[in-house]
Scaffold this active site. Structure first.
Site, PDB file in Angstrom:
ATOM      1  N   TYR A   1       0.847  -1.181   0.000  1.00 51.20           N
ATOM      2  CA  TYR A   1       0.000   0.000   0.000  1.00 51.20           C
ATOM      3  C   TYR A   1       0.887   1.237   0.000  1.00 51.20           C
ATOM      4  O   TYR A   1       1.834   1.334   0.783  1.00 51.20           O
ATOM      5  CB  TYR A   1      -0.904   0.021   1.230  1.00 51.20           C
ATOM      6  CG  TYR A   1      -1.785   1.246   1.323  1.00 51.20           C
ATOM      7  CD1 TYR A   1      -2.748   1.510   0.352  1.00 51.20           C
ATOM      8  CD2 TYR A   1      -1.638   2.146   2.367  1.00 51.20           C
ATOM      9  CE1 TYR A   1      -3.547   2.640   0.423  1.00 51.20           C
ATOM     10  CE2 TYR A   1      -2.438   3.278   2.448  1.00 51.20           C
ATOM     11  CZ  TYR A   1      -3.389   3.516   1.475  1.00 51.20           C
ATOM     12  OH  TYR A   1      -4.172   4.635   1.540  1.00 51.20           O
TER      13      TYR A   1
ATOM     14  N   ASP B   1      -0.568  15.671   6.230  1.00 47.32           N
ATOM     15  CA  ASP B   1      -1.430  15.017   5.246  1.00 47.32           C
ATOM     16  C   ASP B   1      -2.684  15.867   5.008  1.00 47.32           C
ATOM     17  O   ASP B   1      -3.784  15.525   5.426  1.00 47.32           O
ATOM     18  CB  ASP B   1      -1.813  13.618   5.750  1.00 47.32           C
ATOM     19  CG  ASP B   1      -2.698  12.864   4.774  1.00 47.32           C
ATOM     20  OD1 ASP B   1      -2.643  13.158   3.568  1.00 47.32           O
ATOM     21  OD2 ASP B   1      -3.452  11.978   5.239  1.00 47.32           O
TER      22      ASP B   1
ATOM     23  N   ASP C   1      -2.850   5.601  -2.882  1.00 44.85           N
ATOM     24  CA  ASP C   1      -3.750   6.642  -2.394  1.00 44.85           C
ATOM     25  C   ASP C   1      -3.564   7.884  -3.264  1.00 44.85           C
ATOM     26  O   ASP C   1      -2.489   8.479  -3.284  1.00 44.85           O
ATOM     27  CB  ASP C   1      -3.379   6.930  -0.931  1.00 44.85           C
ATOM     28  CG  ASP C   1      -4.160   8.064  -0.304  1.00 44.85           C
ATOM     29  OD1 ASP C   1      -5.041   8.634  -0.963  1.00 44.85           O
ATOM     30  OD2 ASP C   1      -3.878   8.381   0.867  1.00 44.85           O
TER      31      ASP C   1
ATOM     32  N   ASP D   1      -5.570  10.589  -2.905  1.00 38.99           N
ATOM     33  CA  ASP D   1      -6.259  11.660  -2.190  1.00 38.99           C
ATOM     34  C   ASP D   1      -7.572  12.029  -2.895  1.00 38.99           C
ATOM     35  O   ASP D   1      -8.400  11.174  -3.121  1.00 38.99           O
ATOM     36  CB  ASP D   1      -5.328  12.873  -2.027  1.00 38.99           C
ATOM     37  CG  ASP D   1      -4.235  12.636  -1.001  1.00 38.99           C
ATOM     38  OD1 ASP D   1      -4.398  11.742  -0.154  1.00 38.99           O
ATOM     39  OD2 ASP D   1      -3.209  13.338  -1.046  1.00 38.99           O
TER      40      ASP D   1
ATOM     41  N   HIS E   1      -7.160   4.544  -4.837  1.00 40.31           N
ATOM     42  CA  HIS E   1      -8.409   4.963  -4.212  1.00 40.31           C
ATOM     43  C   HIS E   1      -8.511   6.479  -4.166  1.00 40.31           C
ATOM     44  O   HIS E   1      -7.524   7.202  -4.020  1.00 40.31           O
ATOM     45  CB  HIS E   1      -8.633   4.325  -2.843  1.00 40.31           C
ATOM     46  CG  HIS E   1      -7.707   4.736  -1.753  1.00 40.31           C
ATOM     47  ND1 HIS E   1      -7.762   5.965  -1.127  1.00 40.31           N
ATOM     48  CD2 HIS E   1      -6.702   4.064  -1.134  1.00 40.31           C
ATOM     49  CE1 HIS E   1      -6.849   6.027  -0.178  1.00 40.31           C
ATOM     50  NE2 HIS E   1      -6.180   4.888  -0.169  1.00 40.31           N
TER      51      HIS E   1
ATOM     52  N   GLU F   1     -10.948   9.805  -2.689  1.00 37.64           N
ATOM     53  CA  GLU F   1     -11.822  10.082  -1.554  1.00 37.64           C
ATOM     54  C   GLU F   1     -12.765  11.259  -1.817  1.00 37.64           C
ATOM     55  O   GLU F   1     -12.511  12.084  -2.704  1.00 37.64           O
ATOM     56  CB  GLU F   1     -10.985  10.350  -0.301  1.00 37.64           C
ATOM     57  CG  GLU F   1     -10.154  11.601  -0.366  1.00 37.64           C
ATOM     58  CD  GLU F   1      -9.009  11.585   0.636  1.00 37.64           C
ATOM     59  OE1 GLU F   1      -8.868  12.572   1.380  1.00 37.64           O
ATOM     60  OE2 GLU F   1      -8.244  10.593   0.658  1.00 37.64           O
TER      61      GLU F   1
ATOM     62  N   CYS G   1      -6.422  14.244   7.311  1.00 34.05           N
ATOM     63  CA  CYS G   1      -6.275  12.824   7.607  1.00 34.05           C
ATOM     64  C   CYS G   1      -7.639  12.232   7.914  1.00 34.05           C
ATOM     65  O   CYS G   1      -8.460  12.856   8.600  1.00 34.05           O
ATOM     66  CB  CYS G   1      -5.334  12.637   8.790  1.00 34.05           C
ATOM     67  SG  CYS G   1      -5.324  10.958   9.450  1.00 34.05           S
TER      68      CYS G   1
ATOM     69  N   ARG H   1     -13.260   5.927  -1.781  1.00 35.33           N
ATOM     70  CA  ARG H   1     -13.231   6.046  -0.323  1.00 35.33           C
ATOM     71  C   ARG H   1     -14.262   7.088   0.109  1.00 35.33           C
ATOM     72  O   ARG H   1     -14.330   8.171  -0.474  1.00 35.33           O
ATOM     73  CB  ARG H   1     -11.838   6.474   0.124  1.00 35.33           C
ATOM     74  CG  ARG H   1     -11.769   6.895   1.597  1.00 35.33           C
ATOM     75  CD  ARG H   1     -10.362   7.266   1.987  1.00 35.33           C
ATOM     76  NE  ARG H   1     -10.346   8.378   2.927  1.00 35.33           N
ATOM     77  CZ  ARG H   1      -9.247   8.902   3.460  1.00 35.33           C
ATOM     78  NH1 ARG H   1      -8.062   8.406   3.139  1.00 35.33           N
ATOM     79  NH2 ARG H   1      -9.320   9.927   4.291  1.00 35.33           N
TER      80      ARG H   1
ATOM     81  N   GLU I   1     -13.935   4.869   5.391  1.00 33.71           N
ATOM     82  CA  GLU I   1     -12.907   5.380   6.291  1.00 33.71           C
ATOM     83  C   GLU I   1     -13.464   5.718   7.669  1.00 33.71           C
ATOM     84  O   GLU I   1     -14.610   6.162   7.818  1.00 33.71           O
ATOM     85  CB  GLU I   1     -12.268   6.626   5.671  1.00 33.71           C
ATOM     86  CG  GLU I   1     -11.205   7.306   6.516  1.00 33.71           C
ATOM     87  CD  GLU I   1      -9.966   6.457   6.769  1.00 33.71           C
ATOM     88  OE1 GLU I   1     -10.113   5.337   7.307  1.00 33.71           O
ATOM     89  OE2 GLU I   1      -8.857   6.920   6.445  1.00 33.71           O
TER      90      GLU I   1
ATOM     91  N   ASN J   1      -9.222  -0.134   6.971  1.00 34.55           N
ATOM     92  CA  ASN J   1      -8.015   0.622   7.300  1.00 34.55           C
ATOM     93  C   ASN J   1      -7.690   0.438   8.776  1.00 34.55           C
ATOM     94  O   ASN J   1      -8.358   0.984   9.641  1.00 34.55           O
ATOM     95  CB  ASN J   1      -8.240   2.109   6.984  1.00 34.55           C
ATOM     96  CG  ASN J   1      -7.009   2.943   7.289  1.00 34.55           C
ATOM     97  OD1 ASN J   1      -5.926   2.421   7.548  1.00 34.55           O
ATOM     98  ND2 ASN J   1      -7.171   4.259   7.255  1.00 34.55           N
TER      99      ASN J   1
END
Length: 297
Positions: free
Chosen positions: A48, A62, A89, A91, A116, A118, A126, A161, A191, A213
């Site tokens: 990952y 983040d 990821d 974002d 993924h 989001e 985060c 996500r 998430e 996660n």
């Protein structure tokens, strides 16, 4: 040695098959290529590549400060050294639907197995912090549709996500997830779920593969492999575990050197030179070099 012997297409097919195998796939987070090698040698199913891991390694929080080029470059360097599939990821997709499309194409060209995306607004936070803001379902649907249309390999996994559980509640988060599936998402990443019952509710409602996660210091209970398998989850990530272990060891070691003036008492805690060379397959490079340079002047 040097690079993975498997093509990106082979690794994508491996990942797609694994998600439908009934087995829980385990993907620890790697913020460097060397860690990806160790993940592979320790017997995990995949790697990952965490957005938080990349940002934090660049000494950034983040919150969406990394750009597409930085994530692409790190993903390339990590994925090419391992035979395992890699999930990245991305974002919020680095922009609007057109940028999401480009990002998916970039990842596919690198040999990445999936990514993924989001539904947070940008700048993001985060996933396990409070105060997250979400885009509308309609806006996220457009991004998911763009991602699904952009992929050329049907085995490339577009994962959506949703961060809605914390601010909109579990049922609305499930409704968002189903809308993303209808828009073309191959898998869902719910998430910051709180309890085992929350994970179970998502599994009952959503029919595509689900990611759990298991990040430390977050809102989710740290469920075991056995628990997640019994809940029917397909994939678990440990996004920052290696980073946190490494940084704690580094900080403690530096403090001891500063205090004692020597690292002598730390040597037993270190990875040995022999183990380093074993992970890197140093002997293979030596053989490779001898085969190339076996002539005399």
């Amino acid at each position: 040695m040097l690079f993975s012997k498997k093509s990106g297409a082979e690794k994508r097919a491996q990942f797609k098959k694994g998600l439908s195998s009934g087995k829980l796939l385990r993907f620890p987070g790697a913020f460097s290529p060397y860690i990806a090698l160790m993940i592979e040698q320790c017997g995990f199913d995949g790697v990952y590549i965490s957005g938080a891991g990349i940002a934090n390694d660049l000494a950034l929080p983040d919150i969406g400060l990394t750009n597409q080029s930085e994530v692409v470059e790190r993903a390339r360097n990590i994925s090419r050294v391992t035979e395992l599939p890699s999930l990245v990821d991305i974002d919020t997709g680095f922009g609007e639907p057109m940028s999401v499309s480009r990002t998916v194409r970039e990842m596919e060209d690198l040999g990445i197995s999936g990514c993924h995306l989001e539904d947070q607004i940008n700048p993001k936070r985060c996933g396990h912090l409070d105060g997250k803001g979400l885009v509308s379902s309609e806006e996220m649907i457009r991004k998911v549709q763009a991602a699904a249309r952009a992929k050329r390999d049907p085995n490339f996994i577009v994962m959506a996500r949703t961060d809605a559980a914390a601010s909109e509640g579990l049922q609305k988060a499930i409704a968002r997830a189903q809308a993303y599936v209808d828009a073309g998402a191959d898998a869902i990443f719910p998430e910051a779920l709180y309890t085992e019952q929350d994970f179970e509710a998502f599994r009952k409602a959503i029919k595509v593969p689900l990611l759990a996660n298991m990040t430390e210091f977050g809102k989710s209970k740290l469920l075991t492999r056995k628990q997640l398998e019994s809940l029917g989850y397909n994939l678990v990530i440990y996004p920052m575990t290696a980073f946190r272990l490494a940084m704690k060891a580094v900080e403690d070691g530096l403090k001891e050197i500063e205090t004692k003036g020597t690292q002598e008492d730390l040597v037993a805690k270190m990875q040995t030179r022999a183990r380093l060379y074993e992970v890197l397959k140093y002997e293979d490079y030596n053989v490779f070099d001898q085969k190339l340079f076996n002539f005399k002047v």
